[in-house]
Scaffold this motif. Structure first.
Motif, short mmCIF file in Angstrom:
data_model
loop_
_atom_site.label_atom_id
_atom_site.label_comp_id
_atom_site.label_asym_id
_atom_site.label_seq_id
_atom_site.Cartn_x
_atom_site.Cartn_y
_atom_site.Cartn_z
N ASP A 6 0.94 -1.01 0.33
CA ASP A 6 -0.15 0.40 0.05
C ASP A 6 1.04 1.13 -0.22
O ASP A 6 1.07 2.21 -0.36
CB ASP A 6 -1.27 -0.05 1.00
CG ASP A 6 -2.18 -1.09 0.81
OD1 ASP A 6 -2.22 -1.66 -0.06
OD2 ASP A 6 -2.14 -0.82 2.42
N ASN A 7 2.06 1.25 0.59
CA ASN A 7 2.69 2.27 0.63
C ASN A 7 3.82 2.40 -0.63
O ASN A 7 3.90 3.71 -0.82
CB ASN A 7 3.82 2.05 2.23
CG ASN A 7 2.89 2.40 3.29
OD1 ASN A 7 2.00 3.03 3.89
ND2 ASN A 7 4.08 1.15 4.46
N ALA A 8 3.47 1.32 -1.02
CA ALA A 8 4.57 1.74 -2.40
C ALA A 8 3.55 2.51 -3.30
O ALA A 8 4.10 3.49 -4.53
CB ALA A 8 5.06 0.45 -2.60
N ALA A 9 2.26 1.45 -3.54
CA ALA A 9 1.26 2.29 -4.55
C ALA A 9 1.47 3.73 -3.92
O ALA A 9 1.18 4.26 -4.77
CB ALA A 9 0.48 1.68 -4.09
N GLU A 13 2.35 6.45 -7.09
CA GLU A 13 0.98 7.90 -7.58
C GLU A 13 1.41 9.01 -7.17
O GLU A 13 1.27 10.15 -8.42
CB GLU A 13 0.11 7.52 -6.06
CG GLU A 13 -0.99 6.39 -7.48
CD GLU A 13 -2.54 6.40 -5.87
OE1 GLU A 13 -2.74 7.66 -6.44
OE2 GLU A 13 -3.42 5.37 -6.41
N LEU A 14 2.08 9.63 -5.74
CA LEU A 14 2.76 10.16 -6.19
C LEU A 14 4.01 11.03 -7.17
O LEU A 14 3.28 11.85 -7.65
CB LEU A 14 3.32 10.82 -4.50
CG LEU A 14 2.29 10.93 -3.20
CD1 LEU A 14 3.24 10.79 -2.00
CD2 LEU A 14 1.50 11.97 -3.82
N HIS A 15 4.52 10.02 -7.37
CA HIS A 15 6.14 10.44 -8.27
C HIS A 15 4.83 10.78 -9.10
O HIS A 15 6.02 11.04 -10.45
CB HIS A 15 6.60 9.17 -8.83
CG HIS A 15 7.59 9.11 -7.68
ND1 HIS A 15 8.38 9.72 -7.27
CD2 HIS A 15 7.88 8.40 -5.96
CE1 HIS A 15 8.83 9.37 -5.42
NE2 HIS A 15 8.61 8.89 -5.48
N LEU A 20 3.74 14.19 -13.93
CA LEU A 20 2.91 14.93 -15.16
C LEU A 20 2.62 16.30 -14.88
O LEU A 20 2.32 16.94 -15.49
CB LEU A 20 1.27 14.50 -14.65
CG LEU A 20 0.73 12.32 -15.21
CD1 LEU A 20 -0.33 12.53 -14.89
CD2 LEU A 20 0.90 12.46 -16.58
N LYS A 21 3.17 16.55 -14.05
CA LYS A 21 2.96 18.28 -13.70
C LYS A 21 4.06 19.39 -14.70
O LYS A 21 4.09 19.95 -14.76
CB LYS A 21 3.07 18.91 -11.69
CG LYS A 21 1.91 18.24 -11.09
CD LYS A 21 1.93 18.75 -9.76
CE LYS A 21 0.65 18.96 -9.14
NZ LYS A 21 0.33 18.88 -7.57
#
Length: 72
Positions: A6-9, A13-15, A20-21
Protein backbone atom coordinates in the motif's frame (compact mmCIF):
# COMPACT_ATOMS: atom_id res chain seq x y z
CA UNK A 1 -2.76 -0.56 9.09
CA UNK A 2 -1.19 -0.29 5.70
CA UNK A 3 1.41 -2.71 4.48
CA UNK A 4 4.47 -2.20 2.30
CA UNK A 5 2.51 -2.72 -0.92
CA UNK A 6 0.00 0.00 0.00
CA UNK A 7 2.80 2.40 0.89
CA UNK A 8 4.59 1.65 -2.37
CA UNK A 9 1.41 2.22 -4.38
CA UNK A 10 0.83 5.60 -2.69
CA UNK A 11 4.43 6.64 -3.32
CA UNK A 12 4.19 5.56 -6.96
CA UNK A 13 1.03 7.67 -7.39
CA UNK A 14 2.81 10.70 -5.91
CA UNK A 15 5.76 10.25 -8.28
CA UNK A 16 3.43 9.83 -11.25
CA UNK A 17 1.45 12.96 -10.35
CA UNK A 18 4.67 14.97 -9.95
CA UNK A 19 5.95 13.75 -13.32
CA UNK A 20 2.71 14.79 -15.03
CA UNK A 21 3.05 18.32 -13.64
CA UNK A 22 6.50 18.88 -15.13
CA UNK A 23 6.17 17.11 -18.48
CA UNK A 24 6.60 18.98 -21.73
CA UNK A 25 3.47 19.69 -23.70
CA UNK A 26 3.10 17.70 -26.91
CA UNK A 27 3.22 19.81 -30.07
CA UNK A 28 0.35 19.25 -32.46
CA UNK A 29 1.18 18.35 -36.06
CA UNK A 30 0.44 21.36 -38.24
CA UNK A 31 2.02 20.40 -41.57
CA UNK A 32 4.65 23.12 -41.29
CA UNK A 33 7.65 23.96 -39.10
CA UNK A 34 6.62 25.44 -35.76
CA UNK A 35 9.49 27.93 -36.02
CA UNK A 36 9.94 29.05 -39.63
CA UNK A 37 6.56 27.96 -41.12
CA UNK A 38 8.24 25.84 -43.84
CA UNK A 39 5.98 23.05 -45.21
CA UNK A 40 6.87 19.62 -43.77
CA UNK A 41 6.24 15.91 -44.21
CA UNK A 42 3.59 14.01 -42.26
CA UNK A 43 5.66 13.23 -39.15
CA UNK A 44 7.82 16.31 -38.48
CA UNK A 45 7.35 19.33 -36.25
CA UNK A 46 10.52 21.17 -37.32
CA UNK A 47 12.40 21.34 -40.61
CA UNK A 48 15.82 20.93 -38.96
CA UNK A 49 17.66 20.89 -35.64
CA UNK A 50 18.33 24.65 -35.76
CA UNK A 51 14.62 25.47 -35.90
CA UNK A 52 13.90 23.02 -33.06
CA UNK A 53 16.66 24.58 -30.94
CA UNK A 54 15.45 28.14 -31.59
CA UNK A 55 11.84 27.16 -30.84
CA UNK A 56 12.86 25.53 -27.54
CA UNK A 57 14.97 28.58 -26.65
CA UNK A 58 11.93 30.82 -27.16
CA UNK A 59 9.80 28.41 -25.11
CA UNK A 60 12.20 28.73 -22.18
CA UNK A 61 12.12 32.53 -22.44
CA UNK A 62 8.31 32.57 -22.57
CA UNK A 63 8.08 33.89 -26.15
CA UNK A 64 6.53 30.75 -27.58
CA UNK A 65 4.13 30.68 -30.49
CA UNK A 66 3.56 29.07 -33.84
CA UNK A 67 5.55 30.81 -36.53
CA UNK A 68 7.88 32.31 -33.95
CA UNK A 69 10.45 33.34 -36.55
CA UNK A 70 7.99 35.82 -38.02
CA UNK A 71 7.92 37.61 -34.64
CA UNK A 72 11.56 38.71 -34.91
Amino acid sequence: MSDAADNAAKEAELHFAAALKVRRPVLPFLGFCHYCIEPLGPTSHFCDADCRYDYERLAINGKLGTGAKSLK
